[in-house]
Design a protein around this motif. Structure first.
Motif, mmCIF file in Angstrom:
data_model
loop_
_atom_site.group_PDB
_atom_site.id
_atom_site.type_symbol
_atom_site.label_atom_id
_atom_site.label_comp_id
_atom_site.label_asym_id
_atom_site.label_seq_id
_atom_site.Cartn_x
_atom_site.Cartn_y
_atom_site.Cartn_z
ATOM 1 N N ARG A 96 0.844 -1.197 0.000
ATOM 2 C CA ARG A 96 0.000 0.000 0.000
ATOM 3 C C ARG A 96 0.872 1.236 0.000
ATOM 4 N NH1 ARG A 96 -2.414 -3.501 3.698
ATOM 5 N NH2 ARG A 96 -4.526 -4.080 3.158
ATOM 6 N N GLU A 97 0.293 2.294 -0.496
ATOM 7 C CA GLU A 97 0.952 3.591 -0.398
ATOM 8 C C GLU A 97 0.307 4.352 0.746
ATOM 9 O OE1 GLU A 97 1.039 5.817 -3.980
ATOM 10 O OE2 GLU A 97 1.624 4.093 -5.181
ATOM 11 N N GLY A 98 1.042 5.199 1.357
ATOM 12 C CA GLY A 98 0.497 6.016 2.429
ATOM 13 C C GLY A 98 0.551 5.305 3.768
ATOM 14 N N VAL A 99 -0.075 5.906 4.745
ATOM 15 C CA VAL A 99 -0.081 5.389 6.106
ATOM 16 C C VAL A 99 -1.384 4.634 6.338
ATOM 17 C CG1 VAL A 99 -0.040 6.015 8.542
ATOM 18 C CG2 VAL A 99 1.324 7.319 6.896
ATOM 19 N N LEU A 100 -1.284 3.388 6.766
ATOM 20 C CA LEU A 100 -2.456 2.577 7.069
ATOM 21 C C LEU A 100 -2.987 3.003 8.433
ATOM 22 C CD1 LEU A 100 -4.261 0.215 6.225
ATOM 23 C CD2 LEU A 100 -2.690 -1.289 7.448
#
Length: 154
Positions: A96-100
Motif C-alpha cells: 500500500r501507499e500512504g499510512v495505514l
C-alpha cells in the motif's frame, strides 16, 4: 470555549470528547490485536498462527458440501487434503501507499478442518472457487446413501 486538558503523571491525555491521543490509541490497538489472536481458538503446533475462515458444512443425500468464504484468494493459494477435509492457504498482505490508519482484514495462514466419514469417495472430490466462496463437494459412497424402504400392509 476551550476545554481543559487533563494530565496524569506519566500519561498524556487529549481533551475529553475529542478522541484519544496517540500513546493511548497505540496501547488499545496492541491490546485488541493480542486479544484477537487469543480468541482465534486453540492452535496446533504446525499451524500455531493459522486462523479459520467462515464456513458451512451440509449433508445431502448424495454428498457432503462445504462452503468456505475466501474472498480475494487465488486458486493456486489453496491446498486441500483428503480423508479429513483440510483447506489451507495464505492471504498475503498487499503493498500500500500512504499510512495505514486502520485494518480489519486478516492476513497470514488460514486453515479449515472437517473430519469426513469413512464412507466417502475421496477420489471424486470436486472443488470450485466462485465469487470468493470455495465450494467442495465430497460424494458419499454407495453404502452411505440413505435407502428408502417401502412398508406394505399385510
Amino acid at each position: 470555549m476551550t476545554l481543559p486538558v487533563r494530565r496524569r503523571p506519566g500519561r498524556l491525555l487529549e481533551r475529553p470528547g475529542f478522541g484519544w491521543g496517540e500513546p493511548i490509541a497505540a496501547e488499545f490497538e496492541d491490546l485488541f490485536e493480542r486479544m484477537s489472536r487469543l480468541l482465534e481458538g486453540p492452535a496446533t503446533a504446525p499451524t500455531a498462527l493459522a486462523w479459520s475462515p467462515a464456513a458451512d458444512m451440509r449433508e445431502t443425500d448424495d454428498a457432503y458440501v462445504i462452503e468456505a468464504e475466501l474472498p480475494g484468494i487465488k486458486r493456486d493459494d489453496i491446498e486441500m487434503s483428503e480423508r479429513e477435509l483440510r483447506i489451507t492457504g495464505e492471504y498475503k498482505e498487499r503493498e500500500r501507499e500512504g499510512v495505514l490508519r486502520r485494518s480489519t482484514r486478516r492476513t497470514g495462514w488460514f486453515e479449515y478442518q472437517a473430519p469426513l466419514p469413512a464412507d466417502v469417495k475421496a477420489d471424486e472430490v470436486n472443488a470450485s472457487l466462485h465469487e470468493g466462496v470455495l465450494t467442495v463437494t465430497v460424494p458419499k459412497a454407495q453404502a452411505a446413501k440413505p435407502r428408502h424402504i417401502e412398508i406394505t400392509e399385510s
